[in-house]
Design an enzyme around this catalytic site. Structure first.
Site, PDB file in Angstrom:
ATOM      1  CG  ASP A  24     -79.020  30.052 -14.727  1.00 18.64           C
ATOM      2  OD1 ASP A  24     -79.417  31.155 -14.319  1.00 18.64           O
ATOM      3  OD2 ASP A  24     -79.743  29.249 -15.348  1.00 18.64           O
ATOM      4  N   GLY A  29     -81.014  31.158 -10.640  1.00 18.79           N
ATOM      5  CA  GLY A  29     -82.386  31.465 -11.021  1.00 18.79           C
ATOM      6  C   GLY A  29     -83.279  31.670  -9.824  1.00 18.79           C
ATOM      7  CG  ASN A  30     -86.673  34.032 -10.220  1.00 19.60           C
ATOM      8  OD1 ASN A  30     -86.330  34.976  -9.532  1.00 19.60           O
ATOM      9  ND2 ASN A  30     -86.920  34.147 -11.508  1.00 19.60           N
ATOM     10  CE1 TYR A  32     -86.411  43.795 -23.709  1.00 19.61           C
ATOM     11  CE2 TYR A  32     -85.831  44.704 -21.575  1.00 19.61           C
ATOM     12  CZ  TYR A  32     -86.629  43.891 -22.354  1.00 19.61           C
ATOM     13  OH  TYR A  32     -87.628  43.160 -21.764  1.00 19.61           O
ATOM     14  N   GLY A  53     -83.164  41.304 -18.411  1.00 21.48           N
ATOM     15  CA  GLY A  53     -82.672  40.325 -17.445  1.00 21.48           C
ATOM     16  C   GLY A  53     -81.408  39.644 -17.953  1.00 21.48           C
ATOM     17  CG  ASP A  87     -82.793  35.346 -16.808  1.00 21.63           C
ATOM     18  OD1 ASP A  87     -82.902  36.571 -17.056  1.00 21.63           O
ATOM     19  OD2 ASP A  87     -83.755  34.661 -16.413  1.00 21.63           O
ATOM     20  CB  THR A 109     -89.638  30.478 -11.731  1.00 20.99           C
ATOM     21  OG1 THR A 109     -88.753  29.614 -11.013  1.00 20.99           O
ATOM     22  CG2 THR A 109     -90.695  31.012 -10.788  1.00 20.99           C
ATOM     23  CB  THR A 148    -111.345  19.630 -12.802  1.00 23.90           C
ATOM     24  OG1 THR A 148    -112.769  19.671 -12.838  1.00 23.90           O
ATOM     25  CG2 THR A 148    -110.816  21.012 -12.460  1.00 23.90           C
TER      26      THR A 148
END
Length: 247
Positions: A6, A8-9, A99, A106, A108, A132, A185
């Site tokens: 796999d 990935g980004n 789709y 994608g 994935d 991501t 914050t």
């Protein structure tokens, strides 16, 4: 043995599956960032030597440059095995790709949908992958992929606020949330991005009535406790989908 990858980004995850093994029952597995390709080469060469690899299945969403790197490494370790590059198709492994243009989905997300349907057969399912980007997808009980949502992952949300808002700091996404409303914050940012992620998942579950919720990815342990719907955490859901498709 089948080598499942796999890409990935941010990271490349992999697993080795024996013939007939249950989904997710790996003989070996690992992960590395794109910059750590030598580490992957060592691991894959060792796996090939110890176990023998007869097939390679890869889902790559990180672009052509990473594909070229992976091809180079695999050629050095497994010169006699041609990789199968997993792609989204109209139907595979019991899942129909709903789709409007099936090839645009994608790979994935398609693999994760296949995994979700395999892990929750005969039930509607929401499949969430928190990397991501966070992807949230719906599959019907009879295996129709309906579509879904894509939103920035926790890290992207936090870094976007820090980069584009002068007075806001970069925060760690794994911080501990206070009870109630944040009074500083950093906690306010963390509370906001976790609420955005969990809220999107809950919205999808409400729209897909009676769906099981399966959540995966590196940020899943931080997002899942915020959910007000039942869920199941599954590691490496894309690899599980590749395994189901390969079978």
């Amino acid at each position: 043995m089948i080598l499942l990858i796999d890409a990935g980004n941010t990271r490349v995850k992999w697993a080795l599956a024996a013939p007939g093994a249950q989904l997710g029952a790996w003989t070996a597995s690992g992960a590395a960032t794109h910059a750590d390709m030598p580490q992957l080469e060592l691991a894959w060469c060792e796996a090939a030597s110890l176990h023998g690899i007869r097939r390679i299945v890869i889902a790559n969403v990180a672009g052509n440059a990473l594909r070229v790197q992976l091809e180079y490494v695999l050629q050095r370790c497994l010169p006699d095995v041609t990789p199968d590059w997993f792609a989204s198709v109209p139907a595979l492994a019991g899942v129909t790709n709903g789709y409007s243009n099936p090839a645009q989905l994608g790979c994935d997300r398609f693999a994760a949908a296949i995994a979700g349907h395999a892990l929750a057969p005969d039930a509607p399912v929401i499949v969430v992958n928190c990397g991501t980007a966070t992807t949230i997808d719906a599959v019907t009980a009879d295996g129709v992929f309906l579509g879904g949502m894509i939103l920035p992952g926790l890290g992207l949300m936090a870094s976007s606020l820090a980069r584009n808002t002068a007075q806001l700091p970069q925060i760690a996404q794994d911080g501990k949330l206070p009870d109630g409303f944040a009074d500083n914050t950093d906690d306010a940012i963390l509370s906001g991005i976790l609420a955005a992620q969990s809220g999107a998942i809950e919205h999808a579950c409400a729209a897909h009535h009676g769906a099981a919720c399966i959540i995966s990815g590196g940020a899943a342990p931080y997002i899942a406790p915020m959910l007000k719907v039942p869920y199941r955490i599954v590691e490496n859901i894309v690899l599980i989908g590749l395994h189901a498709a390969a079978n």
